[in-house]
Design a protein around this motif. Structure first.
Motif, PDB file in Angstrom:
ATOM      1  N   SER A 114      32.024  51.492  28.460  1.00  0.00           N
ATOM      2  CA  SER A 114      31.012  50.711  28.097  1.00  0.00           C
ATOM      3  C   SER A 114      30.202  49.833  29.379  1.00  0.00           C
ATOM      4  N   LEU A 115      29.188  50.494  29.393  1.00  0.00           N
ATOM      5  CA  LEU A 115      28.274  49.940  30.665  1.00  0.00           C
ATOM      6  C   LEU A 115      28.320  48.551  30.562  1.00  0.00           C
ATOM      7  N   LEU A 116      27.795  47.944  29.487  1.00  0.00           N
ATOM      8  CA  LEU A 116      27.543  46.569  29.155  1.00  0.00           C
ATOM      9  C   LEU A 116      28.783  45.639  29.592  1.00  0.00           C
ATOM     10  N   TYR A 117      29.975  46.019  28.929  1.00  0.00           N
ATOM     11  CA  TYR A 117      31.206  45.247  29.465  1.00  0.00           C
ATOM     12  C   TYR A 117      31.355  45.304  30.815  1.00  0.00           C
ATOM     13  N   ALA A 118      31.310  46.497  31.511  1.00  0.00           N
ATOM     14  CA  ALA A 118      31.479  46.515  32.844  1.00  0.00           C
ATOM     15  C   ALA A 118      30.342  45.567  33.520  1.00  0.00           C
ATOM     16  N   TYR A 119      29.199  45.502  33.190  1.00  0.00           N
ATOM     17  CA  TYR A 119      28.355  44.465  33.884  1.00  0.00           C
ATOM     18  C   TYR A 119      28.727  43.051  33.712  1.00  0.00           C
ATOM     19  N   VAL A 120      29.163  42.778  32.485  1.00  0.00           N
ATOM     20  CA  VAL A 120      29.378  41.228  32.089  1.00  0.00           C
ATOM     21  C   VAL A 120      30.672  40.979  33.220  1.00  0.00           C
ATOM     22  N   THR A 121      31.594  41.681  33.015  1.00  0.00           N
ATOM     23  CA  THR A 121      32.915  41.211  33.729  1.00  0.00           C
ATOM     24  C   THR A 121      32.848  41.521  35.212  1.00  0.00           C
ATOM     25  N   TYR A 122      31.944  42.286  35.768  1.00  0.00           N
ATOM     26  CA  TYR A 122      31.834  42.211  37.102  1.00  0.00           C
ATOM     27  C   TYR A 122      30.770  41.372  37.726  1.00  0.00           C
ATOM     28  N   VAL A 123      29.859  40.956  36.946  1.00  0.00           N
ATOM     29  CA  VAL A 123      28.889  39.737  37.254  1.00  0.00           C
ATOM     30  C   VAL A 123      29.521  38.690  37.181  1.00  0.00           C
ATOM     31  N   GLY A 124      30.549  38.409  36.319  1.00  0.00           N
ATOM     32  CA  GLY A 124      31.251  37.186  36.215  1.00  0.00           C
ATOM     33  C   GLY A 124      32.277  37.121  37.126  1.00  0.00           C
ATOM     34  N   LEU A 125      32.877  38.089  37.655  1.00  0.00           N
ATOM     35  CA  LEU A 125      33.601  38.021  38.899  1.00  0.00           C
ATOM     36  C   LEU A 125      33.011  37.743  39.918  1.00  0.00           C
ATOM     37  N   SER A 126      31.962  38.155  40.178  1.00  0.00           N
ATOM     38  CA  SER A 126      31.076  37.985  41.553  1.00  0.00           C
ATOM     39  C   SER A 126      30.724  36.532  41.646  1.00  0.00           C
ATOM     40  N   MET A 127      30.090  35.920  40.356  1.00  0.00           N
ATOM     41  CA  MET A 127      29.723  34.848  40.386  1.00  0.00           C
ATOM     42  C   MET A 127      30.929  33.683  40.659  1.00  0.00           C
ATOM     43  N   LEU A 128      32.075  33.969  40.061  1.00  0.00           N
ATOM     44  CA  LEU A 128      33.253  33.068  40.200  1.00  0.00           C
ATOM     45  C   LEU A 128      33.851  33.366  41.667  1.00  0.00           C
ATOM     46  N   TYR A 129      33.802  34.412  42.326  1.00  0.00           N
ATOM     47  CA  TYR A 129      34.057  34.502  43.830  1.00  0.00           C
ATOM     48  C   TYR A 129      33.314  33.869  44.559  1.00  0.00           C
ATOM     49  N   THR A 130      31.971  33.760  44.462  1.00  0.00           N
ATOM     50  CA  THR A 130      31.056  32.773  45.141  1.00  0.00           C
ATOM     51  C   THR A 130      31.480  31.387  45.042  1.00  0.00           C
ATOM     52  N   LEU A 131      31.678  31.153  43.932  1.00  0.00           N
ATOM     53  CA  LEU A 131      32.050  29.745  43.658  1.00  0.00           C
ATOM     54  C   LEU A 131      33.380  29.244  44.427  1.00  0.00           C
ATOM     55  N   ILE A 132      34.098  30.052  44.884  1.00  0.00           N
ATOM     56  CA  ILE A 132      35.325  29.555  45.628  1.00  0.00           C
ATOM     57  C   ILE A 132      34.872  29.957  47.347  1.00  0.00           C
ATOM     58  N   ASN A 133      34.391  31.012  47.359  1.00  0.00           N
ATOM     59  CA  ASN A 133      34.120  31.775  48.828  1.00  0.00           C
ATOM     60  C   ASN A 133      33.141  30.905  49.583  1.00  0.00           C
ATOM     61  N   VAL A 134      31.982  30.419  49.009  1.00  0.00           N
ATOM     62  CA  VAL A 134      31.170  29.548  49.868  1.00  0.00           C
ATOM     63  C   VAL A 134      31.706  28.132  50.219  1.00  0.00           C
ATOM     64  N   PRO A 135      32.334  27.269  49.392  1.00  0.00           N
ATOM     65  CA  PRO A 135      33.101  26.133  49.813  1.00  0.00           C
ATOM     66  C   PRO A 135      34.034  26.472  50.541  1.00  0.00           C
ATOM     67  N   TYR A 136      35.119  27.659  50.550  1.00  0.00           N
ATOM     68  CA  TYR A 136      36.031  27.974  51.502  1.00  0.00           C
ATOM     69  C   TYR A 136      35.471  28.061  52.797  1.00  0.00           C
ATOM     70  N   GLY A 137      34.389  28.775  52.845  1.00  0.00           N
ATOM     71  CA  GLY A 137      33.725  29.237  53.918  1.00  0.00           C
ATOM     72  C   GLY A 137      33.552  27.706  54.913  1.00  0.00           C
ATOM     73  N   ALA A 138      32.721  26.885  54.148  1.00  0.00           N
ATOM     74  CA  ALA A 138      32.655  25.552  54.675  1.00  0.00           C
ATOM     75  C   ALA A 138      33.733  24.691  55.126  1.00  0.00           C
ATOM     76  N   LEU A 139      34.771  25.046  54.452  1.00  0.00           N
ATOM     77  CA  LEU A 139      36.124  24.258  54.671  1.00  0.00           C
ATOM     78  C   LEU A 139      36.499  24.470  56.118  1.00  0.00           C
ATOM     79  N   ASN A 140      36.376  25.664  56.560  1.00  0.00           N
ATOM     80  CA  ASN A 140      36.729  25.929  57.865  1.00  0.00           C
ATOM     81  C   ASN A 140      36.091  24.910  58.890  1.00  0.00           C
ATOM     82  N   ALA A 141      34.765  24.647  58.875  1.00  0.00           N
ATOM     83  CA  ALA A 141      34.064  24.022  59.738  1.00  0.00           C
ATOM     84  C   ALA A 141      34.408  22.174  59.637  1.00  0.00           C
ATOM     85  N   SER A 142      34.755  21.950  58.491  1.00  0.00           N
ATOM     86  CA  SER A 142      35.147  20.527  58.271  1.00  0.00           C
ATOM     87  C   SER A 142      36.711  20.303  58.574  1.00  0.00           C
TER      88      SER A 142
END
Length: 468
Positions: A114-142
């Motif tokens: 199912s291409l739809l299922y692959a899109y939903v799960t991979y997009v969701g994974l990527s968005m949540l990864y950003t929600l951790i990775n961006v502030p984690y990167g900023a944490l270094n400089a703080s």
């Protein structure tokens, strides 16, 4: 500006080893997911889940387009808000649990093909990864302004990040093969083994994120009133006026494209070009991380002796030599059957890649401080969103290219053991030639980075002097 104890009032904090390890464990946690996606998701999609390589390639592109829109929103939100649990570290907890869930679902074969299922799960994974990775990167400089401390902190972080990479590279093929009914990693019968393996890795990553949260405290951040007017358009403004940031951003594109292409092709290379067993594939992929345990602890000393620009040039050159060795081994009949030569070449290549791409993260706090020095605003979230956009642009390139090349050379995802000579040549280009070309470009880009250690230390001292 938030200040600490009297003896540390100028922001040049020294961290304990527990704090350094705690911070680095956040990257270890993220790499248990990120490296699994980079190394094995394409193989899972084509050989286990049943997608065509061209479908997977286009999906990887769409996911990165979503990231380009999502990252600046996350960076702006992080800079403007101050959660009760911490300006940056709070997101380790808030996004950690759903990230784990989506990572596991990406490797579930319940909706096979199912291409739809692959899109939903991979997009969701990527968005949540950003929600951790961006502030984690900023944490270094703080955590501190001290350049030497940031170098040490980055070395610890990269050491632990590569520990995660090693656990993925070596452990994933071994565990999937052990749990699979046919003992293989690239067949439909191994689907449940992939799901179980990702569940184990995801839960371990979640626990490490909690540990990272417990050991980190933001101490070099702008007051809330100074970030209230931060907006998405600041991302473009900062990019235009901050030249060191532009240089670093384009370096991120090429570096991550190189890593994404090479990592995703590595498993195909061992299966079809070397005709290796799951055990040999695990050994090969593990050599992508092992050099970090030898060389990352030496980075502060190496940088002190030869300077960071020379260090980049030396290790990028080493990586190119390793890729040339991989190519030569694969095209010379007398060498092709010597698996130990393949291992040596992979070790040489990985040594160069690990040091060069590992140390680049130490430059992010520098461009943040440069921006604060020139404007008076320390918008760490915006800067990390920018670097996130560019490394994900590199990931997009690295994700699209393998799928398109495999489609162009007639890769047969129903054949688990052999491919045509043209398909094998395409895989070899993905492992050695294309990454080497990207590294030559990366060497040119990083040569334009002009901030040395003395300059950035002077900037930081002047910033703190003005704020007393």
């Amino acid at each position: 500006m938030t200040n600490g104890k009297e003896g540390e009032s100028k922001g040049f904090y020294r961290l304990s080893w527990l704090q350094r390890i705690g911070f680095g464990s956040g990257d270890l946690a993220q790499n248990l997911i990120y490296q699994t996606v980079c190394m094995y998701l394409l193989l899972f999609y084509t050989n286990v889940y049943g997608l065509e390589p061209s479908q997977a390639a286009f999906m990887f592109l769409i996911v990165r387009v979503v990231d380009v829109l999502w990252d600046p929103l996350v960076g702006t939100f992080v800079d403007k808000h101050n959660p009760r649990l911490g300006k940056y570290r709070a997101y380790l907890l808030l996004a950690g649990l759903p990230l784990t869930g989506f990572a596991i679902l990406c490797f579930w074969n319940g909706f096979s093909g199912s291409l739809l299922y692959a899109y939903v799960t991979y997009v969701g994974l990527s968005m949540l990864y950003t929600l951790i990775n961006v502030p984690y990167g900023a944490l270094n400089a703080s955590l501190t302004r001290d350049t030497a401390e940031i170098t040490t902190l980055t070395s610890v972080r990269m050491f632990l990040a590569n520990t995660g990479g090693l656990a993925v590279a070596y452990g994933i093929p071994k565990l999937v093969a052990a749990l699979s009914s046919d003992g293989l990693t690239n067949t439909c019968e191994s689907a449940s083994a992939w799901f179980t393996t990702m569940a184990i890795y995801g839960v371990c990553g979640l626990l490490l994120l909690v540990f990272c949260f417990s050991q980190c405290r933001e101490r070099v951040v702008m007051d809330a009133k100074e970030t209230v007017n931060v907006k998405v358009s600041d991302l473009w403004v900062e990019f235009v006026r901050n030249r060191p940031l532009r240089v670093l951003a384009f370096f991120f594109i090429t570096a991550f494209a190189m890593m994404a292409v090479g990592n995703s092709a590595g498993s195909y290379y061992m299966i079809y070009n070397v005709h290796g067993t799951p055990s040999q594939m695990a050994n090969f992929m593990a050599l992508g991380s092992i050099p970090s345990f030898i060389f990352m602890p030496l980075v502060p000393w190496i940088k002190k002796k030869i300077g960071k620009r020379t260090m980049f040039n030396v290790f990028l050159s080493v990586a190119i030599v390793g890729m040339a060795m991989l190519y030569a081994i694969s095209v010379v009949p007398a060498l092709k059957s010597q698996i130990w030569l393949v291992y040596v070449a992979q070790f040489v290549k990985s040594t160069g890649v690990i040091v060069a791409t590992g140390y680049m993260w130490a430059l992010v706090p520098e461009v943040i401080s440069y921006g604060e020095y020139t404007t008076g605003r320390r918008i760490s979230g915006i800067v990390n969103a920018l670097t996130g956009i560019f490394y994900k642009a590199g990931m997009a390139l690295g994700g699209v290219v393998p799928g398109l090349v495999l489609a162009c050379v007639g890769f047969d995802n129903t054949n688990q053991t052999t491919q045509s000579p043209l398909a094998e040549q395409g895989i070899l280009w993905l492992v050695a030639v294309i990454p080497a070309l990207l590294l030559f470009l990366a060497m040119f880009i990083i040569s334009k980075y002009e901030i040395d250690d003395a300059t950035i230390q002077a900037y930081n001292k002047e910033i703190e002097r003005k704020q007393l």
